[in-house]
Design a protein around this motif. Structure first.
Motif, PDB file in Angstrom:
ATOM      1  N   ILE A  17      39.803 -22.681 -38.172  1.00  0.00           N
ATOM      2  CA  ILE A  17      38.502 -23.370 -38.145  1.00  0.00           C
ATOM      3  C   ILE A  17      37.387 -22.363 -38.371  1.00  0.00           C
ATOM      4  N   ILE A  18      37.469 -21.217 -37.716  1.00  0.00           N
ATOM      5  CA  ILE A  18      36.461 -20.169 -37.896  1.00  0.00           C
ATOM      6  C   ILE A  18      36.387 -19.759 -39.360  1.00  0.00           C
ATOM      7  N   THR A  19      37.531 -19.587 -39.981  1.00  0.00           N
ATOM      8  CA  THR A  19      37.568 -19.202 -41.395  1.00  0.00           C
ATOM      9  C   THR A  19      36.890 -20.254 -42.267  1.00  0.00           C
ATOM     10  N   LEU A  20      37.170 -21.520 -41.994  1.00  0.00           N
ATOM     11  CA  LEU A  20      36.577 -22.593 -42.790  1.00  0.00           C
ATOM     12  C   LEU A  20      35.062 -22.671 -42.614  1.00  0.00           C
ATOM     13  N   ILE A  21      34.591 -22.594 -41.389  1.00  0.00           N
ATOM     14  CA  ILE A  21      33.146 -22.754 -41.174  1.00  0.00           C
ATOM     15  C   ILE A  21      32.370 -21.473 -41.437  1.00  0.00           C
ATOM     16  N   ALA A  22      33.087 -20.367 -41.643  1.00  0.00           N
ATOM     17  CA  ALA A  22      32.394 -19.131 -42.016  1.00  0.00           C
ATOM     18  C   ALA A  22      31.787 -19.262 -43.410  1.00  0.00           C
ATOM     19  N   VAL A  23      32.421 -20.073 -44.239  1.00  0.00           N
ATOM     20  CA  VAL A  23      31.958 -20.268 -45.617  1.00  0.00           C
ATOM     21  C   VAL A  23      30.767 -21.217 -45.663  1.00  0.00           C
ATOM     22  N   SER A  43      38.000 -31.699 -32.440  1.00  0.00           N
ATOM     23  CA  SER A  43      36.823 -31.694 -31.558  1.00  0.00           C
ATOM     24  C   SER A  43      37.067 -30.843 -30.308  1.00  0.00           C
ATOM     25  N   LYS A  44      38.287 -30.898 -29.778  1.00  0.00           N
ATOM     26  CA  LYS A  44      38.616 -30.077 -28.608  1.00  0.00           C
ATOM     27  C   LYS A  44      38.534 -28.596 -28.966  1.00  0.00           C
ATOM     28  N   HIS A  45      39.081 -28.234 -30.120  1.00  0.00           N
ATOM     29  CA  HIS A  45      39.003 -26.842 -30.568  1.00  0.00           C
ATOM     30  C   HIS A  45      37.543 -26.415 -30.766  1.00  0.00           C
ATOM     31  N   LEU A  46      36.750 -27.298 -31.349  1.00  0.00           N
ATOM     32  CA  LEU A  46      35.336 -26.992 -31.558  1.00  0.00           C
ATOM     33  C   LEU A  46      34.603 -26.827 -30.228  1.00  0.00           C
ATOM     34  N   ARG A  47      34.968 -27.633 -29.247  1.00  0.00           N
ATOM     35  CA  ARG A  47      34.347 -27.511 -27.925  1.00  0.00           C
ATOM     36  C   ARG A  47      34.645 -26.137 -27.317  1.00  0.00           C
ATOM     37  N   ILE A  48      35.885 -25.701 -27.433  1.00  0.00           N
ATOM     38  CA  ILE A  48      36.265 -24.388 -26.902  1.00  0.00           C
ATOM     39  C   ILE A  48      35.513 -23.283 -27.631  1.00  0.00           C
ATOM     40  N   LEU A  49      35.420 -23.393 -28.945  1.00  0.00           N
ATOM     41  CA  LEU A  49      34.675 -22.387 -29.718  1.00  0.00           C
ATOM     42  C   LEU A  49      33.190 -22.412 -29.364  1.00  0.00           C
ATOM     43  N   ASP A  53      30.359 -19.622 -27.570  1.00  0.00           N
ATOM     44  CA  ASP A  53      29.264 -19.347 -28.508  1.00  0.00           C
ATOM     45  C   ASP A  53      29.713 -18.811 -29.868  1.00  0.00           C
ATOM     46  N   LEU A  54      30.923 -19.139 -30.277  1.00  0.00           N
ATOM     47  CA  LEU A  54      31.381 -18.725 -31.607  1.00  0.00           C
ATOM     48  C   LEU A  54      30.909 -19.658 -32.703  1.00  0.00           C
ATOM     49  N   VAL A  55      30.591 -20.892 -32.331  1.00  0.00           N
ATOM     50  CA  VAL A  55      30.079 -21.847 -33.310  1.00  0.00           C
ATOM     51  C   VAL A  55      28.768 -22.439 -32.800  1.00  0.00           C
ATOM     52  N   LYS A  56      27.968 -22.861 -33.750  1.00  0.00           N
ATOM     53  CA  LYS A  56      26.731 -23.560 -33.387  1.00  0.00           C
ATOM     54  C   LYS A  56      26.742 -24.916 -34.066  1.00  0.00           C
ATOM     55  N   GLN A  57      26.042 -25.852 -33.448  1.00  0.00           N
ATOM     56  CA  GLN A  57      25.979 -27.221 -33.954  1.00  0.00           C
ATOM     57  C   GLN A  57      24.594 -27.503 -34.504  1.00  0.00           C
ATOM     58  N   ILE A  64      27.214 -34.225 -37.086  1.00  0.00           N
ATOM     59  CA  ILE A  64      27.030 -32.912 -36.479  1.00  0.00           C
ATOM     60  C   ILE A  64      27.809 -31.912 -37.322  1.00  0.00           C
ATOM     61  N   TYR A  65      27.123 -30.885 -37.768  1.00  0.00           N
ATOM     62  CA  TYR A  65      27.740 -29.838 -38.573  1.00  0.00           C
ATOM     63  C   TYR A  65      27.935 -28.598 -37.717  1.00  0.00           C
ATOM     64  N   TYR A  66      29.090 -27.996 -37.856  1.00  0.00           N
ATOM     65  CA  TYR A  66      29.429 -26.787 -37.116  1.00  0.00           C
ATOM     66  C   TYR A  66      29.437 -25.604 -38.081  1.00  0.00           C
ATOM     67  N   SER A  67      28.852 -24.511 -37.637  1.00  0.00           N
ATOM     68  CA  SER A  67      28.860 -23.291 -38.436  1.00  0.00           C
ATOM     69  C   SER A  67      29.160 -22.103 -37.524  1.00  0.00           C
ATOM     70  N   LEU A  68      29.539 -21.009 -38.139  1.00  0.00           N
ATOM     71  CA  LEU A  68      29.938 -19.824 -37.390  1.00  0.00           C
ATOM     72  C   LEU A  68      28.719 -19.079 -36.878  1.00  0.00           C
ATOM     73  N   GLU A  69      28.809 -18.625 -35.652  1.00  0.00           N
ATOM     74  CA  GLU A  69      27.763 -17.791 -35.050  1.00  0.00           C
ATOM     75  C   GLU A  69      28.162 -16.330 -35.304  1.00  0.00           C
ATOM     76  N   ILE A  70      27.629 -15.776 -36.385  1.00  0.00           N
ATOM     77  CA  ILE A  70      28.015 -14.439 -36.847  1.00  0.00           C
ATOM     78  C   ILE A  70      27.777 -13.370 -35.777  1.00  0.00           C
ATOM     79  N   GLU A  71      26.665 -13.465 -35.084  1.00  0.00           N
ATOM     80  CA  GLU A  71      26.350 -12.451 -34.066  1.00  0.00           C
ATOM     81  C   GLU A  71      27.442 -12.350 -33.015  1.00  0.00           C
ATOM     82  N   LYS A  72      28.015 -13.455 -32.630  1.00  0.00           N
ATOM     83  CA  LYS A  72      29.059 -13.447 -31.601  1.00  0.00           C
ATOM     84  C   LYS A  72      30.329 -12.795 -32.134  1.00  0.00           C
ATOM     85  N   MET A  73      30.580 -12.924 -33.429  1.00  0.00           N
ATOM     86  CA  MET A  73      31.767 -12.304 -34.016  1.00  0.00           C
ATOM     87  C   MET A  73      31.675 -10.779 -33.957  1.00  0.00           C
TER      88      MET A  73
END
Length: 108
Positions: A17-23, A43-49, A53-57, A64-73
């Motif tokens: 999921i992280i790989t997909l939303i990184a793009v 959705s459960k995986h997204l909730r955990i992420l 703070d690895l993803v933002k909504q 609702i669109y999810y994207s990667l929180e680069i700073e946390k990486m």
């Protein structure tokens, strides 16, 4: 509840999921199309992420669109950096051994 970032990325589905939303940002439905799991499981995986703070909504209309929180990486990258230095040192040592062996072989 605050989750540990390393527990979150330990799961292969969450790493995918992280790989997909990184793009680009994606909805849970769009993400679910890439996996053989239900939208609820995504959705459960997204909730955990999100909890670590690895993803933002971002709400866009009804979606609702999810994207990667680069700073946390960067936290993960900083932790891995210590191992990169060790690996590089080991590879440099190996290079020296191989060069010595090659030099010894050529001198024979």
């Amino acid at each position: 509840m605050r989750r540990d970032i390393f527990q979150a990325i330990a799961d292969p589905t969450r790493r995918s999921i992280i790989t997909l939303i990184a793009v680009h940002a994606m909805t849970p439905n769009a993400l679910a199309e890439n996996f053989n799991i239900t939208r609820q499981a995504v959705s459960k995986h997204l909730r955990i992420l999100s909890e670590c703070d690895l993803v933002k909504q971002e709400q866009q209309g009804r979606e609702i669109y999810y994207s990667l929180e680069i700073e946390k990486m960067k936290e993960v990258d900083l932790w891995l950096e210590q191992f990169r230095k060790i690996w590089e040192a080991k590879f440099n040592q190996l290079d020296q051994v191989l060069l010595t062996m090659k030099k010894d072989k050529n001198e024979q």
